[in-house]
Design an enzyme around this catalytic site. Sequence first.
Site, PDB file in Angstrom:
ATOM      1  N   HIS A  11       0.854  -1.190   0.000  1.00 15.96           N
ATOM      2  CA  HIS A  11       0.000   0.000   0.000  1.00 15.96           C
ATOM      3  C   HIS A  11       0.887   1.235   0.000  1.00 15.96           C
ATOM      4  CE1 HIS A  11       0.564  -1.524   4.095  1.00 15.96           C
ATOM      5  NE2 HIS A  11       0.587  -0.257   4.504  1.00 15.96           N
ATOM      6  N   HIS A  63       1.051   5.136   0.850  1.00 16.12           N
ATOM      7  CA  HIS A  63       0.396   6.205   1.611  1.00 16.12           C
ATOM      8  C   HIS A  63       0.546   7.526   0.854  1.00 16.12           C
ATOM      9  CE1 HIS A  63       0.220   4.045   5.615  1.00 16.12           C
ATOM     10  NE2 HIS A  63       1.220   3.370   5.076  1.00 16.12           N
TER      11      HIS A  63
HETATM   12  P1  5GP Z   1       1.304   0.398   7.402  1.00 15.18           P
HETATM   13  O1  5GP Z   1       1.758   0.724   8.783  1.00 15.18           O
HETATM   14  O2  5GP Z   1       1.138  -1.093   7.210  1.00 15.18           O
HETATM   15  O3  5GP Z   1       2.115   1.042   6.329  1.00 15.18           O
HETATM   16  O4  5GP Z   1      -0.127   1.074   7.254  1.00 15.18           O
HETATM   17  C1  5GP Z   1      -1.333   0.381   7.296  1.00 15.18           C
HETATM   18  C2  5GP Z   1      -2.411   1.422   7.277  1.00 15.18           C
HETATM   19  O5  5GP Z   1      -3.632   0.778   7.028  1.00 15.18           O
HETATM   20  C3  5GP Z   1      -2.569   2.196   8.587  1.00 15.18           C
HETATM   21  O6  5GP Z   1      -2.382   3.581   8.330  1.00 15.18           O
HETATM   22  C4  5GP Z   1      -3.972   1.859   9.036  1.00 15.18           C
HETATM   23  O7  5GP Z   1      -4.630   2.950   9.635  1.00 15.18           O
HETATM   24  C5  5GP Z   1      -4.648   1.414   7.759  1.00 15.18           C
HETATM   25  N1  5GP Z   1      -5.701   0.432   7.945  1.00 15.18           N
HETATM   26  C6  5GP Z   1      -5.596  -0.711   8.661  1.00 15.18           C
HETATM   27  N2  5GP Z   1      -6.769  -1.394   8.614  1.00 15.18           N
HETATM   28  C7  5GP Z   1      -7.610  -0.649   7.831  1.00 15.18           C
HETATM   29  C8  5GP Z   1      -8.961  -0.834   7.423  1.00 15.18           C
HETATM   30  O8  5GP Z   1      -9.635  -1.814   7.757  1.00 15.18           O
HETATM   31  N3  5GP Z   1      -9.488   0.133   6.630  1.00 15.18           N
HETATM   32  C9  5GP Z   1      -8.771   1.231   6.226  1.00 15.18           C
HETATM   33  N4  5GP Z   1      -9.423   2.117   5.444  1.00 15.18           N
HETATM   34  N5  5GP Z   1      -7.497   1.432   6.609  1.00 15.18           N
HETATM   35  C10 5GP Z   1      -6.919   0.501   7.409  1.00 15.18           C
END
Ligand code: 5GP
Length: 139
Positions: free
Chosen positions: A98, A100
Site C-alpha cells: 500500500h 500512503h
Molecule cells: P502500514 O503501517 O502497514 O504502512 O499502514 C497500514 C495502514 O492501514 C494504517 O495507516 C492503518 O490505519 C490502515 N488500515 C488498517 N486497517 C484498515 C482498514 O480496515 N481500513 C482502512 N481504510 N485502513 C486501514
Amino acid sequence: MSCVFCRIARGDIPAEIIAREDGAVAFLDVAPLADGHVLVVPEAHVARLEDLAPDDARTLFQTVVRLSGPVRDGLGADGTTIGVNNGAATGQTVPHVHVHIVPRRHGDGAGSIHSIFPGGSRRDVAEVGDAIRAELALG
Ligand code: 5GP
Ligand code: ZN
C-alpha cells in the site's frame, strides 16, 4: 482470505473509496495521519513492492501519480508525503502493498522522510554501490 486490503479491494468490507482502476484501488485510511490520507493498493495480494508484477506496479504508481494532485488540492494542502512501509522491519502492519499519500501543509509539525532515521550512512559509498550493483546483476 483474511487480508483486510483484499477484502476492501473486493468490496467485501466498507471503505471510503476514492478511485478504482483495473488492478488498483484507492481509499481513505481508517486512522488518518491527516485529513485526506489515502492508501493506494494493488488488487493483487503481494506483501512487498518488489514482489509486484510489472503491470500491477505500473497501475499502482500511475494511480498514485494521478491522485497526488487531487489529494493535495482537495484538502487545500501545500504538498503530499508519499511513502511505503516495505516489510515488517519498516513498520508495515498490513502485509499487502500500500502506498500512503498524506496531505501536508507548511508548518504542520510533521517531519520529512529523513526524520524517520536517527543517523546517516557509515559504510564507504563505493562499497555500498558495489553491493547493490552485484545484487542487481543477479537479476
Ligand atoms: P502500514 O503501517 O502497514 O504502512 O499502514 C497500514 C495502514 O492501514 C494504517 O495507516 C492503518 O490505519 C490502515 N488500515 C488498517 N486497517 C484498515 C482498514 O480496515 N481500513 C482502512 N481504510 N485502513 C486501514
Ligand atoms: Zn491482500
